[in-house]
Write an enzyme that holds these catalytic residues in place. Structure first.
Site: not given
Ligand code: AMP
Length: 303
Positions: A45, A156-157
Protein backbone atom coordinates in the site's frame (compact mmCIF):
# COMPACT_ATOMS: atom_id res chain seq x y z
CA UNK A 1 3.65 18.66 -1.90
CA UNK A 2 2.47 18.50 1.70
CA UNK A 3 4.88 17.74 4.52
CA UNK A 4 3.72 15.45 7.34
CA UNK A 5 4.91 17.83 10.03
CA UNK A 6 3.16 20.89 8.58
CA UNK A 7 -0.09 19.66 7.12
CA UNK A 8 -2.79 17.91 9.15
CA UNK A 9 -4.12 14.54 8.09
CA UNK A 10 -7.92 14.82 8.20
CA UNK A 11 -9.80 11.79 9.48
CA UNK A 12 -13.07 11.74 7.59
CA UNK A 13 -15.93 9.32 8.23
CA UNK A 14 -18.96 10.95 6.61
CA UNK A 15 -19.24 10.50 2.82
CA UNK A 16 -20.62 14.02 2.35
CA UNK A 17 -17.65 15.47 4.19
CA UNK A 18 -15.21 13.72 1.85
CA UNK A 19 -17.10 15.01 -1.17
CA UNK A 20 -17.06 18.59 0.12
CA UNK A 21 -13.37 18.40 1.05
CA UNK A 22 -12.35 17.16 -2.42
CA UNK A 23 -14.46 19.82 -4.12
CA UNK A 24 -12.88 22.50 -1.98
CA UNK A 25 -9.27 21.51 -2.69
CA UNK A 26 -9.98 21.12 -6.40
CA UNK A 27 -11.36 24.66 -6.48
CA UNK A 28 -8.06 25.76 -4.95
CA UNK A 29 -6.33 24.14 -7.93
CA UNK A 30 -5.01 20.92 -6.39
CA UNK A 31 -4.81 17.65 -8.28
CA UNK A 32 -6.59 15.09 -6.11
CA UNK A 33 -5.01 11.65 -5.69
CA UNK A 34 -6.82 8.59 -4.36
CA UNK A 35 -5.60 5.24 -3.02
CA UNK A 36 -8.52 2.96 -2.07
CA UNK A 37 -7.62 0.19 0.40
CA UNK A 38 -9.13 -2.20 2.91
CA UNK A 39 -6.55 -1.14 5.51
CA UNK A 40 -4.01 -3.17 7.51
CA UNK A 41 -1.56 -1.10 5.52
CA UNK A 42 1.77 -2.61 4.48
CA UNK A 43 4.66 -1.67 2.20
CA UNK A 44 2.60 -2.61 -0.88
CA UNK A 45 0.00 0.00 0.00
CA UNK A 46 2.79 2.38 0.97
CA UNK A 47 4.34 2.12 -2.49
CA UNK A 48 1.00 3.19 -4.02
CA UNK A 49 0.67 6.00 -1.49
CA UNK A 50 4.21 7.26 -2.14
CA UNK A 51 3.62 7.18 -5.89
CA UNK A 52 0.34 9.08 -5.51
CA UNK A 53 2.00 11.53 -3.11
CA UNK A 54 4.67 12.36 -5.70
CA UNK A 55 2.05 12.99 -8.39
CA UNK A 56 -0.84 14.75 -6.62
CA UNK A 57 -1.24 17.92 -4.57
CA UNK A 58 -3.93 16.51 -2.27
CA UNK A 59 -3.97 12.83 -1.38
CA UNK A 60 -6.83 10.75 0.04
CA UNK A 61 -6.48 7.15 1.26
CA UNK A 62 -9.69 5.24 1.96
CA UNK A 63 -9.81 2.42 4.47
CA UNK A 64 -12.96 0.35 4.20
CA UNK A 65 -13.39 -3.41 4.55
CA UNK A 66 -16.16 -3.75 2.00
CA UNK A 67 -18.63 -6.48 3.03
CA UNK A 68 -20.15 -6.51 -0.45
CA UNK A 69 -17.05 -8.10 -2.00
CA UNK A 70 -16.84 -11.02 0.46
CA UNK A 71 -18.78 -14.24 -0.14
CA UNK A 72 -20.76 -15.83 2.72
CA UNK A 73 -18.03 -18.41 3.38
CA UNK A 74 -15.15 -15.93 3.10
CA UNK A 75 -12.98 -14.19 5.68
CA UNK A 76 -14.84 -10.88 6.24
CA UNK A 77 -14.79 -11.34 10.01
CA UNK A 78 -11.15 -12.45 10.12
CA UNK A 79 -9.95 -9.61 7.90
CA UNK A 80 -7.49 -7.50 9.95
CA UNK A 81 -8.72 -4.07 11.06
CA UNK A 82 -6.01 -1.71 12.32
CA UNK A 83 -7.43 1.82 12.00
CA UNK A 84 -5.12 3.63 14.52
CA UNK A 85 -1.95 2.11 13.02
CA UNK A 86 -3.20 2.82 9.51
CA UNK A 87 -3.88 6.48 10.32
CA UNK A 88 -0.40 6.78 11.86
CA UNK A 89 1.15 5.33 8.68
CA UNK A 90 -0.85 7.71 6.52
CA UNK A 91 0.28 10.68 8.59
CA UNK A 92 3.85 9.55 8.29
CA UNK A 93 3.46 9.25 4.51
CA UNK A 94 2.09 12.79 4.20
CA UNK A 95 -1.46 11.74 3.31
CA UNK A 96 -3.87 14.69 3.51
CA UNK A 97 -7.06 12.80 4.38
CA UNK A 98 -7.97 9.28 5.50
CA UNK A 99 -11.52 8.25 4.71
CA UNK A 100 -12.92 5.53 6.98
CA UNK A 101 -16.67 5.28 6.70
CA UNK A 102 -18.75 2.76 8.63
CA UNK A 103 -20.67 0.05 6.75
CA UNK A 104 -23.87 1.97 7.56
CA UNK A 105 -22.45 5.16 6.11
CA UNK A 106 -21.41 3.45 2.86
CA UNK A 107 -24.52 1.33 2.54
CA UNK A 108 -27.51 3.03 4.15
CA UNK A 109 -30.49 0.68 4.34
CA UNK A 110 -32.57 0.47 1.21
CA UNK A 111 -29.83 0.79 -1.44
CA UNK A 112 -30.88 -0.96 -4.66
CA UNK A 113 -28.03 -0.26 -7.06
CA UNK A 114 -25.11 -2.44 -8.12
CA UNK A 115 -22.42 -1.73 -10.69
CA UNK A 116 -21.46 -4.72 -12.82
CA UNK A 117 -18.72 -5.14 -15.40
CA UNK A 118 -19.27 -8.10 -17.74
CA UNK A 119 -16.83 -10.54 -19.38
CA UNK A 120 -13.63 -9.28 -17.73
CA UNK A 121 -15.10 -10.40 -14.41
CA UNK A 122 -15.94 -13.92 -15.57
CA UNK A 123 -12.62 -15.82 -15.37
CA UNK A 124 -10.19 -16.30 -12.47
CA UNK A 125 -11.27 -14.34 -9.37
CA UNK A 126 -14.76 -13.87 -10.79
CA UNK A 127 -15.25 -17.62 -11.19
CA UNK A 128 -13.63 -18.49 -7.86
CA UNK A 129 -15.50 -15.78 -5.93
CA UNK A 130 -19.02 -15.32 -7.33
CA UNK A 131 -20.28 -11.78 -6.76
CA UNK A 132 -16.86 -10.52 -5.67
CA UNK A 133 -16.34 -8.07 -8.52
CA UNK A 134 -19.88 -6.67 -8.28
CA UNK A 135 -18.98 -5.75 -4.72
CA UNK A 136 -15.67 -4.23 -5.82
CA UNK A 137 -17.08 -2.18 -8.70
CA UNK A 138 -20.04 -0.99 -6.64
CA UNK A 139 -17.89 0.29 -3.78
CA UNK A 140 -15.22 1.78 -6.05
CA UNK A 141 -17.89 3.54 -8.15
CA UNK A 142 -19.34 5.00 -4.94
CA UNK A 143 -15.88 6.08 -3.76
CA UNK A 144 -15.11 7.66 -7.14
CA UNK A 145 -18.40 9.57 -6.98
CA UNK A 146 -17.42 10.92 -3.58
CA UNK A 147 -13.90 11.79 -4.72
CA UNK A 148 -14.90 13.51 -7.97
CA UNK A 149 -12.26 14.01 -10.68
CA UNK A 150 -9.08 12.38 -9.42
CA UNK A 151 -6.01 10.25 -10.09
CA UNK A 152 -6.58 6.76 -8.64
CA UNK A 153 -3.84 4.23 -7.90
CA UNK A 154 -4.22 0.43 -8.01
CA UNK A 155 -1.73 -2.41 -7.50
CA UNK A 156 -1.15 -5.11 -10.08
CA UNK A 157 -1.20 -7.72 -7.34
CA UNK A 158 -4.95 -7.56 -7.93
CA UNK A 159 -4.38 -7.59 -11.68
CA UNK A 160 -7.92 -8.49 -12.69
CA UNK A 161 -9.33 -5.87 -10.30
CA UNK A 162 -7.16 -3.18 -11.91
CA UNK A 163 -8.41 -4.21 -15.38
CA UNK A 164 -12.05 -4.32 -14.24
CA UNK A 165 -11.86 -0.87 -12.60
CA UNK A 166 -10.15 0.60 -15.67
CA UNK A 167 -12.96 -0.78 -17.84
CA UNK A 168 -15.65 0.56 -15.53
CA UNK A 169 -14.09 4.03 -15.65
CA UNK A 170 -14.00 3.98 -19.47
CA UNK A 171 -17.46 2.50 -19.92
CA UNK A 172 -19.12 4.92 -17.50
CA UNK A 173 -17.11 8.02 -18.50
CA UNK A 174 -15.93 8.51 -14.94
CA UNK A 175 -13.64 11.54 -14.53
CA UNK A 176 -10.89 9.40 -13.04
CA UNK A 177 -7.44 8.49 -14.35
CA UNK A 178 -6.42 4.99 -13.27
CA UNK A 179 -2.74 4.35 -12.59
CA UNK A 180 -1.23 0.92 -11.88
CA UNK A 181 1.72 -0.08 -9.73
CA UNK A 182 3.89 -3.23 -9.86
CA UNK A 183 3.58 -5.94 -7.20
CA UNK A 184 5.61 -5.28 -4.07
CA UNK A 185 7.14 -8.44 -2.57
CA UNK A 186 8.67 -9.31 0.79
CA UNK A 187 12.34 -10.35 0.78
CA UNK A 188 11.24 -14.02 0.67
CA UNK A 189 9.33 -13.32 -2.56
CA UNK A 190 5.80 -13.55 -1.17
CA UNK A 191 3.61 -10.71 -2.47
CA UNK A 192 2.73 -8.38 0.37
CA UNK A 193 -0.87 -8.78 1.47
CA UNK A 194 -2.90 -7.88 4.54
CA UNK A 195 -3.82 -11.57 4.72
CA UNK A 196 -0.15 -12.57 5.23
CA UNK A 197 -0.52 -11.48 8.86
CA UNK A 198 -2.63 -14.60 9.37
CA UNK A 199 0.19 -16.99 8.34
CA UNK A 200 2.27 -18.66 11.04
CA UNK A 201 5.99 -19.24 10.25
CA UNK A 202 5.40 -22.75 8.81
CA UNK A 203 2.54 -21.51 6.67
CA UNK A 204 4.63 -18.57 5.54
CA UNK A 205 7.28 -21.05 4.37
CA UNK A 206 4.63 -22.87 2.32
CA UNK A 207 3.38 -19.58 0.83
CA UNK A 208 6.79 -19.13 -0.77
CA UNK A 209 5.83 -21.87 -3.22
CA UNK A 210 3.58 -19.32 -4.96
CA UNK A 211 6.28 -16.87 -6.16
CA UNK A 212 8.56 -19.87 -6.74
CA UNK A 213 5.95 -21.42 -9.05
CA UNK A 214 5.55 -18.17 -10.98
CA UNK A 215 9.33 -17.95 -11.26
CA UNK A 216 9.62 -21.48 -12.62
CA UNK A 217 7.11 -20.67 -15.37
CA UNK A 218 8.85 -17.33 -16.05
CA UNK A 219 12.16 -19.17 -16.55
CA UNK A 220 10.59 -21.76 -18.86
CA UNK A 221 8.96 -18.98 -20.89
CA UNK A 222 12.28 -17.15 -21.19
CA UNK A 223 13.85 -20.36 -22.49
CA UNK A 224 11.24 -20.45 -25.23
CA UNK A 225 8.48 -22.63 -23.78
CA UNK A 226 5.17 -21.51 -25.30
CA UNK A 227 2.96 -24.52 -24.63
CA UNK A 228 0.21 -23.26 -22.32
CA UNK A 229 -0.36 -26.58 -20.61
CA UNK A 230 3.36 -27.14 -19.95
CA UNK A 231 3.68 -23.70 -18.34
CA UNK A 232 0.55 -24.28 -16.24
CA UNK A 233 1.72 -27.74 -15.21
CA UNK A 234 5.16 -26.47 -14.18
CA UNK A 235 3.42 -24.00 -11.91
CA UNK A 236 1.03 -26.60 -10.49
CA UNK A 237 3.90 -29.05 -9.81
CA UNK A 238 5.74 -26.44 -7.76
CA UNK A 239 2.60 -25.57 -5.75
CA UNK A 240 1.68 -29.20 -5.03
CA UNK A 241 2.14 -30.23 -1.43
CA UNK A 242 2.47 -26.64 -0.22
CA UNK A 243 -0.84 -25.05 -1.12
CA UNK A 244 -4.35 -26.01 -2.21
CA UNK A 245 -4.73 -24.48 -5.65
CA UNK A 246 -7.89 -22.56 -6.57
CA UNK A 247 -6.67 -21.89 -10.09
CA UNK A 248 -3.59 -21.40 -12.23
CA UNK A 249 -4.60 -19.45 -15.35
CA UNK A 250 -2.82 -18.25 -18.43
CA UNK A 251 -4.68 -15.43 -20.13
CA UNK A 252 -4.35 -12.50 -22.46
CA UNK A 253 -2.99 -9.64 -20.31
CA UNK A 254 -5.47 -7.15 -21.79
CA UNK A 255 -8.84 -8.87 -22.20
CA UNK A 256 -8.10 -11.73 -19.76
CA UNK A 257 -9.43 -14.33 -22.19
CA UNK A 258 -7.86 -17.77 -21.64
CA UNK A 259 -4.66 -18.34 -23.62
CA UNK A 260 -4.93 -20.74 -26.53
CA UNK A 261 -2.82 -23.91 -26.66
CA UNK A 262 0.26 -21.89 -27.46
CA UNK A 263 0.85 -18.56 -25.72
CA UNK A 264 1.95 -15.55 -27.82
CA UNK A 265 4.52 -12.88 -26.92
CA UNK A 266 3.07 -12.18 -23.50
CA UNK A 267 0.58 -13.82 -21.16
CA UNK A 268 -0.78 -13.18 -17.70
CA UNK A 269 -0.03 -16.12 -15.41
CA UNK A 270 -2.32 -15.77 -12.39
CA UNK A 271 -2.47 -17.99 -9.31
CA UNK A 272 -4.92 -18.26 -6.43
CA UNK A 273 -4.00 -20.78 -3.75
CA UNK A 274 -4.78 -21.47 -0.12
CA UNK A 275 -2.36 -22.09 2.68
CA UNK A 276 -4.85 -23.76 5.00
CA UNK A 277 -7.47 -21.06 5.66
CA UNK A 278 -5.57 -18.19 4.07
CA UNK A 279 -6.26 -17.51 0.40
CA UNK A 280 -3.48 -15.76 -1.52
CA UNK A 281 -3.29 -14.44 -5.08
CA UNK A 282 -0.26 -13.57 -7.17
CA UNK A 283 0.66 -13.16 -10.82
CA UNK A 284 3.31 -12.34 -13.39
CA UNK A 285 2.97 -11.19 -16.98
CA UNK A 286 5.25 -13.52 -18.90
CA UNK A 287 7.21 -11.70 -21.59
CA UNK A 288 6.68 -8.34 -19.89
CA UNK A 289 7.40 -8.42 -16.16
CA UNK A 290 10.84 -9.04 -14.65
CA UNK A 291 11.63 -12.32 -12.86
CA UNK A 292 9.32 -12.40 -9.80
CA UNK A 293 12.15 -13.25 -7.38
CA UNK A 294 15.05 -11.52 -9.16
CA UNK A 295 13.56 -8.34 -10.63
CA UNK A 296 16.95 -7.18 -11.83
CA UNK A 297 16.78 -10.07 -14.32
CA UNK A 298 15.01 -9.49 -17.63
CA UNK A 299 12.46 -7.06 -19.05
CA UNK A 300 13.87 -3.96 -17.47
CA UNK A 301 11.55 -1.02 -17.35
CA UNK A 302 8.55 -3.26 -17.55
CA UNK A 303 7.18 -1.95 -14.30
P1 AMP B 1 -6.36 -4.01 -0.47
O1 AMP B 1 -6.19 -3.25 0.80
O2 AMP B 1 -5.85 -5.42 -0.39
O3 AMP B 1 -7.74 -3.90 -1.03
O4 AMP B 1 -5.41 -3.31 -1.53
C1 AMP B 1 -5.51 -1.93 -1.81
C2 AMP B 1 -4.66 -1.63 -3.01
O5 AMP B 1 -3.31 -1.96 -2.74
C3 AMP B 1 -5.07 -2.43 -4.26
O6 AMP B 1 -4.96 -1.61 -5.41
C4 AMP B 1 -4.04 -3.54 -4.27
O7 AMP B 1 -3.81 -4.08 -5.55
C5 AMP B 1 -2.83 -2.81 -3.75
N1 AMP B 1 -1.85 -3.77 -3.20
C6 AMP B 1 -2.05 -4.62 -2.17
N2 AMP B 1 -0.95 -5.38 -1.98
C7 AMP B 1 -0.06 -5.01 -2.93
C8 AMP B 1 1.27 -5.41 -3.27
N3 AMP B 1 1.90 -6.39 -2.62
N4 AMP B 1 1.88 -4.80 -4.31
C9 AMP B 1 1.25 -3.83 -5.01
N5 AMP B 1 0.01 -3.39 -4.73
C10 AMP B 1 -0.64 -3.97 -3.70
Amino acid sequence: MSQPSEVPCHQVHAPGELQALCERVRKQGATVGFVPTMGALHAGHRALIDCARRNCGFLVVSIFVNPLQFGPAEDLNQYPRTWPEDVAQCKEAGVDAVFGPSVQQMYPAGAMTRVQVEQLTEPMEGRARPGHFDGVTTVVAKLFNLMGPCEAFFGRKDYQQWKVISKMVRDLNMPVTVHDHPIVRAPDGVALSSRNARLDPAQRGRARAIPAALSRAWELFERGERDTESLRQACLDRLAGHTQVDYVSLADPNDLQPASASVPDSALLAVAARVDEVRLIDNVVLGRDPHPLRPEQGHEGSS
